[in-house]
Scaffold this motif. Structure first.
Motif, PDB file in Angstrom:
ATOM      1  N   SER A  17       0.819  -1.207   0.000  1.00  0.00           N
ATOM      2  CA  SER A  17       0.000   0.000   0.000  1.00  0.00           C
ATOM      3  C   SER A  17       0.853   1.258   0.000  1.00  0.00           C
ATOM      4  O   SER A  17       1.988   1.261   0.488  1.00  0.00           O
ATOM      5  CB  SER A  17      -0.912   0.037   1.237  1.00  0.00           C
ATOM      6  N   LEU A  18       0.303   2.321  -0.556  1.00  0.00           N
ATOM      7  CA  LEU A  18       0.889   3.649  -0.510  1.00  0.00           C
ATOM      8  C   LEU A  18      -0.232   4.667  -0.367  1.00  0.00           C
ATOM      9  O   LEU A  18      -1.357   4.419  -0.810  1.00  0.00           O
ATOM     10  CB  LEU A  18       1.683   3.969  -1.772  1.00  0.00           C
ATOM     11  N   ARG A  19       0.096   5.807   0.227  1.00  0.00           N
ATOM     12  CA  ARG A  19      -0.852   6.905   0.342  1.00  0.00           C
ATOM     13  C   ARG A  19      -0.232   8.147  -0.287  1.00  0.00           C
ATOM     14  O   ARG A  19       0.777   8.653   0.205  1.00  0.00           O
ATOM     15  CB  ARG A  19      -1.207   7.182   1.800  1.00  0.00           C
ATOM     16  N   LEU A  20      -0.819   8.616  -1.370  1.00  0.00           N
ATOM     17  CA  LEU A  20      -0.339   9.801  -2.058  1.00  0.00           C
ATOM     18  C   LEU A  20      -1.038  11.043  -1.522  1.00  0.00           C
ATOM     19  O   LEU A  20      -2.217  10.999  -1.167  1.00  0.00           O
ATOM     20  CB  LEU A  20      -0.588   9.698  -3.559  1.00  0.00           C
ATOM     21  N   SER A  21      -0.301  12.139  -1.488  1.00  0.00           N
ATOM     22  CA  SER A  21      -0.852  13.414  -1.058  1.00  0.00           C
ATOM     23  C   SER A  21      -0.657  14.452  -2.146  1.00  0.00           C
ATOM     24  O   SER A  21       0.303  14.396  -2.909  1.00  0.00           O
ATOM     25  CB  SER A  21      -0.175  13.899   0.228  1.00  0.00           C
ATOM     26  N   CYS A  22      -1.569  15.399  -2.199  1.00  0.00           N
ATOM     27  CA  CYS A  22      -1.478  16.524  -3.116  1.00  0.00           C
ATOM     28  C   CYS A  22      -1.769  17.785  -2.324  1.00  0.00           C
ATOM     29  O   CYS A  22      -2.907  17.988  -1.877  1.00  0.00           O
ATOM     30  CB  CYS A  22      -2.469  16.362  -4.269  1.00  0.00           C
ATOM     31  N   ALA A  23      -0.753  18.608  -2.144  1.00  0.00           N
ATOM     32  CA  ALA A  23      -0.896  19.851  -1.405  1.00  0.00           C
ATOM     33  C   ALA A  23      -1.090  21.002  -2.373  1.00  0.00           C
ATOM     34  O   ALA A  23      -0.372  21.113  -3.364  1.00  0.00           O
ATOM     35  CB  ALA A  23       0.327  20.097  -0.532  1.00  0.00           C
ATOM     36  N   ALA A  24      -2.053  21.855  -2.077  1.00  0.00           N
ATOM     37  CA  ALA A  24      -2.379  22.977  -2.942  1.00  0.00           C
ATOM     38  C   ALA A  24      -2.062  24.295  -2.254  1.00  0.00           C
ATOM     39  O   ALA A  24      -2.242  24.441  -1.043  1.00  0.00           O
ATOM     40  CB  ALA A  24      -3.845  22.952  -3.340  1.00  0.00           C
ATOM     41  N   SER A  25      -1.595  25.253  -3.039  1.00  0.00           N
ATOM     42  CA  SER A  25      -1.352  26.597  -2.532  1.00  0.00           C
ATOM     43  C   SER A  25      -1.843  27.611  -3.553  1.00  0.00           C
ATOM     44  O   SER A  25      -1.873  27.335  -4.748  1.00  0.00           O
ATOM     45  CB  SER A  25       0.128  26.816  -2.236  1.00  0.00           C
ATOM     46  N   GLY A  26      -2.233  28.780  -3.071  1.00  0.00           N
ATOM     47  CA  GLY A  26      -2.748  29.807  -3.947  1.00  0.00           C
ATOM     48  C   GLY A  26      -4.032  30.399  -3.397  1.00  0.00           C
ATOM     49  O   GLY A  26      -4.507  30.001  -2.329  1.00  0.00           O
ATOM     50  N   ARG A  27      -4.585  31.339  -4.128  1.00  0.00           N
ATOM     51  CA  ARG A  27      -5.776  32.030  -3.656  1.00  0.00           C
ATOM     52  C   ARG A  27      -7.024  31.162  -3.654  1.00  0.00           C
ATOM     53  O   ARG A  27      -7.909  31.351  -2.825  1.00  0.00           O
ATOM     54  CB  ARG A  27      -6.025  33.269  -4.518  1.00  0.00           C
ATOM     55  N   THR A  28      -7.100  30.235  -4.586  1.00  0.00           N
ATOM     56  CA  THR A  28      -8.298  29.414  -4.710  1.00  0.00           C
ATOM     57  C   THR A  28      -7.959  27.931  -4.660  1.00  0.00           C
ATOM     58  O   THR A  28      -6.922  27.500  -5.168  1.00  0.00           O
ATOM     59  CB  THR A  28      -9.046  29.731  -6.022  1.00  0.00           C
ATOM     60  N   PHE A  29      -8.823  27.172  -4.017  1.00  0.00           N
ATOM     61  CA  PHE A  29      -8.670  25.735  -3.939  1.00  0.00           C
ATOM     62  C   PHE A  29     -10.016  25.093  -3.670  1.00  0.00           C
ATOM     63  O   PHE A  29     -10.722  25.474  -2.738  1.00  0.00           O
ATOM     64  CB  PHE A  29      -7.690  25.345  -2.828  1.00  0.00           C
ATOM     65  N   SER A  30     -10.347  24.098  -4.477  1.00  0.00           N
ATOM     66  CA  SER A  30     -11.564  23.323  -4.282  1.00  0.00           C
ATOM     67  C   SER A  30     -11.264  21.889  -4.669  1.00  0.00           C
ATOM     68  O   SER A  30     -11.264  21.558  -5.860  1.00  0.00           O
ATOM     69  CB  SER A  30     -12.706  23.875  -5.128  1.00  0.00           C
ATOM     70  N   ASN A  31     -10.990  21.038  -3.688  1.00  0.00           N
ATOM     71  CA  ASN A  31     -10.605  19.681  -4.054  1.00  0.00           C
ATOM     72  C   ASN A  31     -11.780  18.840  -4.528  1.00  0.00           C
ATOM     73  O   ASN A  31     -11.592  17.732  -5.025  1.00  0.00           O
ATOM     74  CB  ASN A  31      -9.808  18.992  -2.932  1.00  0.00           C
ATOM     75  N   TYR A  32     -12.992  19.377  -4.385  1.00  0.00           N
ATOM     76  CA  TYR A  32     -14.129  18.654  -4.950  1.00  0.00           C
ATOM     77  C   TYR A  32     -14.144  18.758  -6.460  1.00  0.00           C
ATOM     78  O   TYR A  32     -14.898  18.062  -7.129  1.00  0.00           O
ATOM     79  CB  TYR A  32     -15.457  19.128  -4.348  1.00  0.00           C
ATOM     80  N   ALA A  33     -13.302  19.619  -7.007  1.00  0.00           N
ATOM     81  CA  ALA A  33     -13.108  19.725  -8.443  1.00  0.00           C
ATOM     82  C   ALA A  33     -11.711  19.229  -8.829  1.00  0.00           C
ATOM     83  O   ALA A  33     -11.121  19.724  -9.776  1.00  0.00           O
ATOM     84  CB  ALA A  33     -13.318  21.157  -8.916  1.00  0.00           C
ATOM     85  N   MET A  34     -11.211  18.245  -8.111  1.00  0.00           N
ATOM     86  CA  MET A  34      -9.877  17.717  -8.332  1.00  0.00           C
ATOM     87  C   MET A  34      -9.905  16.214  -8.569  1.00  0.00           C
ATOM     88  O   MET A  34     -10.854  15.530  -8.179  1.00  0.00           O
ATOM     89  CB  MET A  34      -8.955  18.024  -7.148  1.00  0.00           C
ATOM     90  N   GLY A  35      -8.852  15.714  -9.198  1.00  0.00           N
ATOM     91  CA  GLY A  35      -8.766  14.299  -9.471  1.00  0.00           C
ATOM     92  C   GLY A  35      -7.331  13.816  -9.584  1.00  0.00           C
ATOM     93  O   GLY A  35      -6.387  14.599  -9.543  1.00  0.00           O
TER      94      GLY A  35
END
Length: 123
Positions: A17-35
């Motif tokens: 198993s592995l667990r990947l992470s994606c960190a976001a930076s900036g003025r806007t972020f909506s991970n419900y629109a991410m994949g």
């Protein structure tokens, strides 16, 4: 613009198993629109998992459903991909991306991409 940075990749044996992470930076972020997408050498970039625009519905590629789980933490501006029962065919560079519209399973629907993190599964 939002900047995305993936991490958590590595080398594991089949069944691991592995667990990947994606960190976001900036003025806007909506991970419900991410994949998540992945790309092996010499192959096309293909869909793995994503949230719908509402942030409630999830979508998975047939090849990973039941093994991978997408999740998010809006407070941390982060997206995750838990990968269990890994197979050698899962070996690829994994990317997170932000979608502004269009089909959830199509790479062209995503505008912003991270640099990717390598996942290698040995047999």
């Amino acid at each position: 613009q939002v900047q995305l940075v993936e991490s958590g990749g590595g080398l594991v044996q089949a069944g691991g198993s592995l667990r990947l992470s994606c960190a976001a930076s900036g003025r806007t972020f909506s991970n419900y629109a991410m994949g998540w997408f992945r790309q092996a050498p010499g192959k096309e970039r293909t869909f793995v998992a994503a949230f719908g625009l509402s942030g409630a519905r999830t979508y998975y590629a047939d090849s990973v459903e039941g093994r991978f789980t997408i999740s998010r933490d809006n407070a941390k501006n982060s997206l995750y991909l838990q990968m269990n029962s890994l197979k050698p065919e899962d070996t690829a560079v994994y990317y997170c991306a932000i979608r502004s519209g269009g089909d959830v399973r199509t790479p062209g629907s995503y505008d912003n991409w991270g640099q990717g993190t390598q996942v290698t599964v040995s047999s």
